[in-house]
Design a protein around this motif. Structure first.
Motif, mmCIF file in Angstrom:
data_model
loop_
_atom_site.group_PDB
_atom_site.id
_atom_site.type_symbol
_atom_site.label_atom_id
_atom_site.label_comp_id
_atom_site.label_asym_id
_atom_site.label_seq_id
_atom_site.Cartn_x
_atom_site.Cartn_y
_atom_site.Cartn_z
ATOM 1 N N ILE B 238 0.829 -1.213 0.000
ATOM 2 C CA ILE B 238 0.000 0.000 0.000
ATOM 3 C C ILE B 238 0.862 1.261 0.000
ATOM 4 C CG2 ILE B 238 -1.483 1.361 1.548
ATOM 5 C CD1 ILE B 238 -3.003 -1.155 2.159
ATOM 6 N N ALA B 239 2.049 1.190 0.615
ATOM 7 C CA ALA B 239 2.846 2.404 0.775
ATOM 8 C C ALA B 239 3.527 2.825 -0.523
ATOM 9 C CB ALA B 239 3.890 2.201 1.872
ATOM 10 N N ILE B 240 4.131 1.892 -1.255
ATOM 11 C CA ILE B 240 4.882 2.306 -2.435
ATOM 12 C C ILE B 240 4.476 1.542 -3.689
ATOM 13 C CG2 ILE B 240 7.173 2.324 -3.489
ATOM 14 C CD1 ILE B 240 8.355 3.327 -1.050
ATOM 15 N N THR B 241 4.387 0.227 -3.604
ATOM 16 C CA THR B 241 4.149 -0.548 -4.822
ATOM 17 C C THR B 241 2.868 -0.127 -5.528
ATOM 18 O OG1 THR B 241 5.238 -2.368 -3.699
ATOM 19 C CG2 THR B 241 4.086 -2.891 -5.732
ATOM 20 N N PHE B 307 8.899 7.557 -7.094
ATOM 21 C CA PHE B 307 8.574 6.249 -6.517
ATOM 22 C C PHE B 307 9.425 5.144 -7.154
ATOM 23 C CE2 PHE B 307 4.308 7.776 -4.913
ATOM 24 C CZ PHE B 307 4.527 7.412 -3.605
#
Lengths: 461, 461, 461
Positions: B238-241, B307
């Protein structure tokens, strides 16, 4: 419509397509440079000079005459002499009556004289129409034709027509005139070219001082301490590792310092119960350099981002990665994924990215052309809402990243706290006080005070 | 030249170097703030008030008189009262005859009244010269002196001299006047401070909606599906991918949506055979927010770039790299370089970098100060040529990266397509239709229509 | 104050709140588009046409009359016909006497005629007040309402009132008038829309040529040579490896080329002993495109940064990393950290980051809105001090990175030097000469020359 008056107002009567003669008093460097440029732009130029002997310095196509004869030839006279010699013009008052005198002088210091040079000239020759112009242009730029800096020429004067005539010349030289109003603006225009980033001075010195402090603090704790107690030579940390520790700390502290004066102001207003009293001087000054502080913080944040992104390219980083993997391989095992570590690492990266993104947005809105296109409501929305959002995200990024250090004894070498811990003091304090200030019981009286309400309206008596 | 008239036009007769008295009607918050600022800038200020009792609220150096007496003392009267009380000025019509009245009022809603407040004032007092000004400045900003937002003050009025007088005051307060022409512009100026990014509203809502949709779509397919069927917990995605899957999709879709209305417009014009009919309303609105759509797309693309670049810093990424290398090491073999993989990976990276580069160039040219310095030919070259080039490169980047997913059954979890596939629909459709439109047999009639040719010129009867 | 004259100057007498009728001569595309827009903005429009038959092409609410009747109905007549037909206006001279004629024409080539169209019109009809305007706006943009490019309309004319009237119309159409002074500016305004990035042409061609040269040089040495002599297929280097070799070389060379003309200028001035002679033409042109060269260099530098940062994401890079680690693991040993390598790698990364940072600062100050807000002293400080600092840092970055190649024979494939070595020639030469020029014995006479001193003041005779 009064056609007659409009005809007399025709500024460049160019049925003949010819430019009017311009007279220049003074054959110094700027006078010659301006004359050169005017001749190139098609203006006949006549110089007024004490002696017509030194004519060989002067552009070829220009005429050189005595002051009085030269002045009679032109409607516009450019006064390219220094203020201390202005009084020699008084005998020429009659010749100069009704003429447009362009004051192009600069001083050596800010506010050197009680009145501006242009106003002084206007007092000496009350019959002439004095216009201030050209003082912000450099002779070297005029000469070399490389006007890649500001092409703006500030013009001011009390006579609208005279100003128009000068502005037409400015435009003909390929420059952009900017009307600054009446001659009262001359002081400001004369001070303008003497400034070297006046608003940036304090923020620059503050950030240089803080950077030096944090840099040597890190050098002491990370290199010297390690060298003394662990006999490891990490001197190469000076190039990237330590700058990348100082930059985020500076960015966070400076960003928090942008929001401190607003909080002080709110507290002072709540305490005084009125907004109709001036803030202390230091607070006023601090408020005026918030934009500069924010932009320097953004510069540090950008450096932090690039320093972080090059990490995998460093020889040290690839050595460390290799070492970790080889030690696992030699032990014949693969470590499973540590979910807590994955969550923490992804979280602080994501928080940092979003915080930096909002920070860049704030930076873009502070570009003059962008902030001129937003109204007050929009500007305050961006600066306060987005700004606090960026501060919250960046503080959270630091907390998640450095949180583990708070309790670890290794973070207190020589009993000194790690700089992560130091960097969090100001932003956390700002966020806590701001959180208190948005409580309705505090926010309501503050809003009323800012709308003009006063607790004790008798103060001004 | 008519020297007489030019002398009478001298706006600030400052032989005495003193500012003229300004009268302010109304002692509300803005009236007081403006008075404070004017006194600071050297203007004598006199307030006109119903009662001179409440004088303790008012700046110390200001005088307070009845309306009529105050008005007689000054040539400029600032009307700092609300529109609904304007009619009390009618009895003062005689005193105010020939005076400059500055309307500084704002409304609470857009287009609240049929005519602007300034025009209403001009109708009430036809003998006075009404100038609209100062309504875009906030009292709080004047008071605190922190004018870091726009210093522009929009000024309009039918009397040129009156406007000049007001503009001189604006300049003296350290603000920048911007002449918006006759009093007809007052409506627009009064609406200006009430807006909060009007052009950004629809693009913002659209992109928030799409982002939410794509985000939950990815959460469902990448986290929930994997958890249910493969019993792997990838919640930290949830944070980056997942953001890094949603951002490029949003960027590509929004960039394509910028070019959709132009294609619709071309089709409508080809169908109608004329350009002299208005487009449907929705198309007009869509066209007007293309710049905003493009800038939001650029924001998503920038987030995608950052990202992606932090990938090697993630704990998950270094765990995965280590796992791959250790499994090779434990099997005692080194895999040879896969040239196809190297080509594919380098190609999509290079395509993405070039596409992003052009995208950033487009963003820079949309800065107001840059777009003001290019002419139409240059602007259209940049926006259409470079824009389509960026769209082609970004679409190719996505195709090369995600191409392998099209045929892989693992891309259709729960029979739903991967979002890479979804994201390609709009850009591919735009590029195909655009490709058809540049064929000569379609392009020639379109160009003729845009040059004014009409297939059926009788339509307007 | 002369109130009478001010009343006659009221430009838009809108006691009745109605706009004045505008007459348009010519029913071509631009005439119709402008008419449409004016009607939308509330202006009554009357067309003057040879025949009133073709009225069905014209906006519905417009009237169509013969030229003379139409002209009598309005104070402003827009001449939407081509220059070659202007002479048909001479019989109408009497009707057009005192009227405001707006010349909106454009030419097909730069400087097509000896005088501008507007000046030609003013010569044909000396009794009318000619104003040049609207020629920079496209009919298509007016029609479609999508004025997202420059909203600036350049206006010039000899009659101030006439210009004000036209500028009010411009504002009413939602555009921004920009007063360019007297009708002499018409030539420049007519040339403006014909240009396509004139200042960018030479820098663009130069950098395209150099890029092509360096690209093929690298392909030859890195791919073809390796394929022939080492039988390795590195063709995929074309996508990232080689662009990332060409970009930094181009950035460094172009940045150095920005500073070459300044050095030539200093040498020429020292040699001539005066600043009052023009530089050779090629030097003048080079100086004028320095900003563009610098911005292209910045673009290459940015590409270099992104190309470098994606390195860890490349399949080739992760294959190479894995290969190195596995070979260590298979040999059962861990290499210790190579401190020299760590120092070198961190140093060139840090130098590159700081150089790029200063480079970006330079780029930001060249944005028009930023450079308009700095004075000459500040601009020269940024451009010369920061610029040379950036050049020094970038040269040092290249030297530290590529230094080892100088002596390695593998850098001289086919006896050709590596492009790192080529790229250092110009910047090193610039820095060495500049270093000589700041020695006091050279700097003092140069400063004196730039302040107007001349070694041989007789030259101009």
């Amino acid at each position: 419509m009064n056609k007659n008056s409009s005809n007399t107002m025709a500024l460049a009567p160019n049925t003949s397509n010819k430019r009017e003669t311009v007279c220049i008093f003074g054959t110094g460097d700027f006078g010659r440079a301006l004359g050169h440029k005017m001749i190139q732009s098609g203006y006949p130029v006549v110089y007024g000079s004490r002696s017509t002997q030194i004519s060989n310095l002067i552009p070829k196509d220009a005429e050189v005459l005595g002051h009085a004869e030269a002045a009679q030839k032109a409607a516009i006279i450019i006064i390219a002499i220094q203020r201390q010699h202005y009084n020699f013009l008084t005998p020429l008052a009659e010749v100069l009556h009704g003429k447009v005198l362009v004051d192009i002088s600069n001083n050596l210091k800010l506010n050197q004289y009680p009145e501006s040079n242009a106003e002084y000239l206007a007092q000496l020759l009350p019959g002439s129409k004095v216009v201030k112009a050209f003082n912000t242009v450099s002779a070297w730029a005029l000469q070399s034709g490389t006007l890649d800096a500001s092409r703006q020429v500030f013009v001011c004067g009390d006579d609208v027509e005279a100003k128009q005539m000068v502005m037409n010349i400015v435009r003909a030289l390929g420059l952009t005139p900017l009307d600054k109003g009446s001659l009262l603006a001359a002081q400001e225009i004369e001070n303008y070219p003497l400034q070297l980033f006046p608003m940036w001075r304090f923020p620059m010195f503050l950030s240089l001082g803080l950077t030096a402090f944090f840099f040597f603090y890190c050098v002491a704790l990370d290199i010297i301490y390690t060298y003394i107690y662990e006999h490891n030579d990490f001197s190469f940390f000076i190039a990237i590792t330590i700058p990348n520790r100082v930059c985020p700390v500076m960015a966070l502290v400076l960003l928090a310092l942008v929001y401190v004066p607003g909080i002080f102001a709110a507290i002072i207003q709540l305490y005084r119960g009125t907004k109709y009293r001036r803030f202390p001087d230091w607070l006023d000054k601090w408020m005026l350099c918030r934009k500069q502080l924010g932009l320097i913080a953004l510069a540090f944040a950008s450096l932090h981002v690039v320093f972080t992104l090059v990490t995998p390219l460093r020889a040290f980083a690839s050595w460390r990665t290799g070492k970790g993997i080889i030690s696992q391989a030699l032990n014949n095992k693969t470590e499973p994924l540590d979910h807590t570590k994955a969550w923490l690492s992804d979280s602080y990266l994501a928080l940092g990215i979003l915080g930096f993104f909002l920070f860049v947005l704030l930076g873009i809105t502070s570009l003059p052309s962008v902030s001129n296109n937003v109204n007050w409501r929009e500007f305050r929305f961006v600066q306060s809402k987005l700004g606090y959002m960026a501060l919250i995200l960046c503080t959270a990024h630091t907390l998640v990243y450095g949180g583990k250090w708070f309790l670890s004894p290794s973070a207190y070498k020589w009993y000194l706290p790690n700089i992560y811990i130091l960097s969090l003091i100001v932003p956390c304090a700002v966020l806590v006080v701001k959180f208190v200030l948005i409580f309705p019981c505090v926010d309501k009286p503050l809003t009323e005070i800012r709308q003009g309400w006063e607790r004790n309206p008798k103060y001004s008596e």
